[in-house]
Write an enzyme that holds these catalytic residues in place. Structure first.
Site, PDB file in Angstrom:
ATOM      1  N   HIS A  58       1.111  -1.622  -0.311  1.00 46.56           N
ATOM      2  CA  HIS A  58      -0.281  -0.252  -0.052  1.00 46.56           C
ATOM      3  C   HIS A  58       0.829   1.342  -0.083  1.00 46.56           C
ATOM      4  O   HIS A  58       1.535   1.780   0.588  1.00 46.56           O
ATOM      5  CB  HIS A  58      -1.023  -0.013   0.988  1.00 46.56           C
ATOM      6  CG  HIS A  58      -2.094   1.325   1.830  1.00 46.56           C
ATOM      7  ND1 HIS A  58      -3.059   0.029   1.597  1.00 46.56           N
ATOM      8  CD2 HIS A  58      -2.167   2.292   1.003  1.00 46.56           C
ATOM      9  CE1 HIS A  58      -4.655   1.377   1.497  1.00 46.56           C
ATOM     10  NE2 HIS A  58      -3.470   2.594   1.204  1.00 46.56           N
ATOM     11  N   LEU A  61       2.526   6.990  -4.506  1.00 50.38           N
ATOM     12  CA  LEU A  61       3.562   7.448  -5.500  1.00 50.38           C
ATOM     13  C   LEU A  61       3.048   8.769  -6.505  1.00 50.38           C
ATOM     14  O   LEU A  61       4.104   9.075  -6.761  1.00 50.38           O
ATOM     15  CB  LEU A  61       4.150   5.739  -6.350  1.00 50.38           C
ATOM     16  CG  LEU A  61       4.702   4.474  -5.119  1.00 50.38           C
ATOM     17  CD1 LEU A  61       5.596   3.885  -6.170  1.00 50.38           C
ATOM     18  CD2 LEU A  61       5.724   5.281  -4.493  1.00 50.38           C
ATOM     19  N   ARG A  62       2.304   9.167  -6.600  1.00 52.66           N
ATOM     20  CA  ARG A  62       1.472  10.172  -7.403  1.00 52.66           C
ATOM     21  C   ARG A  62       1.821  10.177  -8.553  1.00 52.66           C
ATOM     22  O   ARG A  62       1.579  11.581  -8.817  1.00 52.66           O
ATOM     23  CB  ARG A  62       2.460  10.749  -5.683  1.00 52.66           C
ATOM     24  CG  ARG A  62       2.088  11.086  -4.451  1.00 52.66           C
ATOM     25  CD  ARG A  62       0.538  11.788  -4.220  1.00 52.66           C
ATOM     26  NE  ARG A  62       0.702  11.229  -2.789  1.00 52.66           N
ATOM     27  CZ  ARG A  62      -0.794  10.780  -2.017  1.00 52.66           C
ATOM     28  NH1 ARG A  62      -1.329  10.152  -2.559  1.00 52.66           N
ATOM     29  NH2 ARG A  62      -0.993  10.769  -0.769  1.00 52.66           N
ATOM     30  N   ASP A 309       1.349   2.518   3.640  1.00 56.13           N
ATOM     31  CA  ASP A 309       0.081   3.785   3.579  1.00 56.13           C
ATOM     32  C   ASP A 309       1.108   4.822   3.272  1.00 56.13           C
ATOM     33  O   ASP A 309      -0.043   6.028   3.303  1.00 56.13           O
ATOM     34  CB  ASP A 309      -0.817   4.235   3.861  1.00 56.13           C
ATOM     35  CG  ASP A 309      -2.622   4.769   3.224  1.00 56.13           C
ATOM     36  OD1 ASP A 309      -1.705   4.978   2.245  1.00 56.13           O
ATOM     37  OD2 ASP A 309      -3.590   5.080   4.287  1.00 56.13           O
TER      38      ASP A 309
END
Ligand code: DOR
Length: 432
Positions: A58, A61-62, A309
């Protein structure tokens, strides 16, 4: 062929624990495991455990879309520094990873990174909860985990259909299970809220969401796993009630797995006391009793995996007010240390939750998390579990610095990381 000898460490994998050197080659395999091995180069593993590389189910990485906060390259670097050899990238990018072209873009961007980045894909188009993505096509591209993470699938019937459909796709994945991973949050109970509903939200005057926002969806999806027979993976479980329901579901033999995020077993809603958005996260930080339940769930195996996360946000975004700032916190470079510092479980169990169990959930066992034996893939983490260090967001490889652990003293740090036989981290320094 160049060989590297990892010398003086304690090898821990799912088969047990033993003192041994490990010899790897730059073609990506373990050549030998035993005493007194030498290679063209040596990596010192004195006082370290030598483990299959860590696996994170999870991470955010945008990329594409929010490269000022993180890129696949910088996120992978942070992951390698944290001892991870594989991470599963969440699909809440812009545009969302909901079709072949965006998933292909992520695969291409990850082709030469120093951690093996695997794309997940959205369950619904645009993650808007309305219609299913072309799951079969995405499975053929290598996707094994579908999730609308950032939000949960609200519609019961659509979730049922997604599970039924996913359950019919294993023939496209060489028999590997297709996993529907759920961010459990009933929007009707969480809309307009910014933290956990309880004593602290009352004191601070911040609208809170009750634990039931998560628990009602956990309850529904356990029921749907029973109905459809398809596996549901529960993401970032944060409440005592959720842990209890998953424990009961497993006891009943239902196909469910679960992860806990590092911050949910070491931080509580009391951290929000200064209105600092660094502590704003979804699901929100909960109470001491919830933290204790999550720890108990990890200790007894109810919760299979520890995830980060990892959710980078730029300083500009995180400097907004508590209500306006986006939720999320960094996790990749601190995960092992936080777990090692805060969990009272044997290191073998810790590594199980951070390597071989998540690898199995994501269907990555052929490459990650397997026993360290002659001929196995050379994806390894060499970690000193006793060294202490102080967390600094600015020192991280991430493009963002929103760690909630700033200035905290923690124990345990990656010394070296080996990906496909290449020493991508040496003595705590990323090599490229
Ligand atoms: O805190 C969170 N941040 N929770 C999520 O589910 C999404 C994530 C993000 O993308 O920033």
């Amino acid at each position: 062929m160049t060989t590297t000898a990892i010398k003086g460490g304690t090898v821990i994998d799912q088969t047990g624990t033993r003192r041994a050197d490990v010899l790897v080659t730059d073609d990506g395999t373990v050549l030998a495991v035993g005493e007194g091995l030498d290679g063209d180069r040596t990596l010192d593993a004195t006082d370290c455990v030598v483990s299959p590389g860590l696996v994170d189910l999870h991470v955010h990485l945008r990329q594409p879309g929010k490269e000022e906060a993180e890129t696949i390259e910088t996120g992978a670097r942070g992951a390698a520094l944290g001892g991870f050899t594989s991470v599963v990238a969440m699909p809440n990018t812009t545009p969302a990873m909901d079709c072949a072209s965006v998933v292909r873009e992520v695969i291409d961007l990850a082709a030469d990174t120093i951690c093996d980045v695997r794309p997940s894909a959205a369950i619904t188009v645009g993650r808007d909860g309305e219609s299913l993505t072309p799951m079969a096509e995405l499975v053929k591209l290598g996707v094994r985990i579908f999730t609308d993470d950032g939000t949960g699938v609200q519609d019961d019937r659509l979730m049922r259909t997604a599970l039924e459909y996913a359950g019919s796709l294993a023939h496209l994945s060489g028999g590997q299970p297709i996993v529907l991973a759920q961010h459990c949050e009933v929007n009707a109970l969480s809309e307009g809220t910014y933290m956990h509903e309880g004593e602290w939200s009352s004191r601070l005057g911040i609208p809170g969401q009750p634990s039931e926002s998560e628990e009602l969806m956990v309850m529904r999806d356990i029921a749907l796993a029973r109905l459809t027979g398809t596996r549901v993976h529960f993401q970032h479980m944060s409440t005592a009630g959720s842990v209890a329901m998953i424990r009961a579901a497993k006891a009943a033999g239902l196909p469910v797995t679960a992860e806990a995020a590092t911050h949910h077993f070491c931080l509580t809603d009391a951290c929000c006391a200064d209105y600092d958005p660094l502590f704003k996260v979804h699901p929100p930080l909960r109470t001491d009793a919830d933290v204790a339940a999550v720890k108990e769930g990890l200790a007894d195996g109810t919760i299979d995996a520890i995830a980060t996360d990892h959710a980078p946000h730029t300083p500009q975004d995180k400097e907004r007010t508590f209500a306006d700032a986006p939720p999320g916190m960094l996790g990749l470079e601190t995960a092992f240390a936080i777990a090692n510092t805060h969990l009272d479980i044997p290191i073998e169990s810790l590594l199980a939750a951070m390597s071989w169990r998540p690898a199995a959930i994501a269907g990555l066992q052929a490459d990650h998390g397997g026993p360290i034996v002659e001929g196995s893939p050379a994806n390894l983490a060499i970690i000193d579990p006793n060294t202490t260090w102080t967390v600094s967001g600015d020192a991280m490889a991430s493009r963002s610095n929103n760690t909630p652990y700033e200035g905290m003293a923690v124990r345990g740090r990656t010394r070296h990381t080996i990906l496909k036989g290449e020493a991508v981290v040496i003595d705590g320094e990323a090599q490229r």
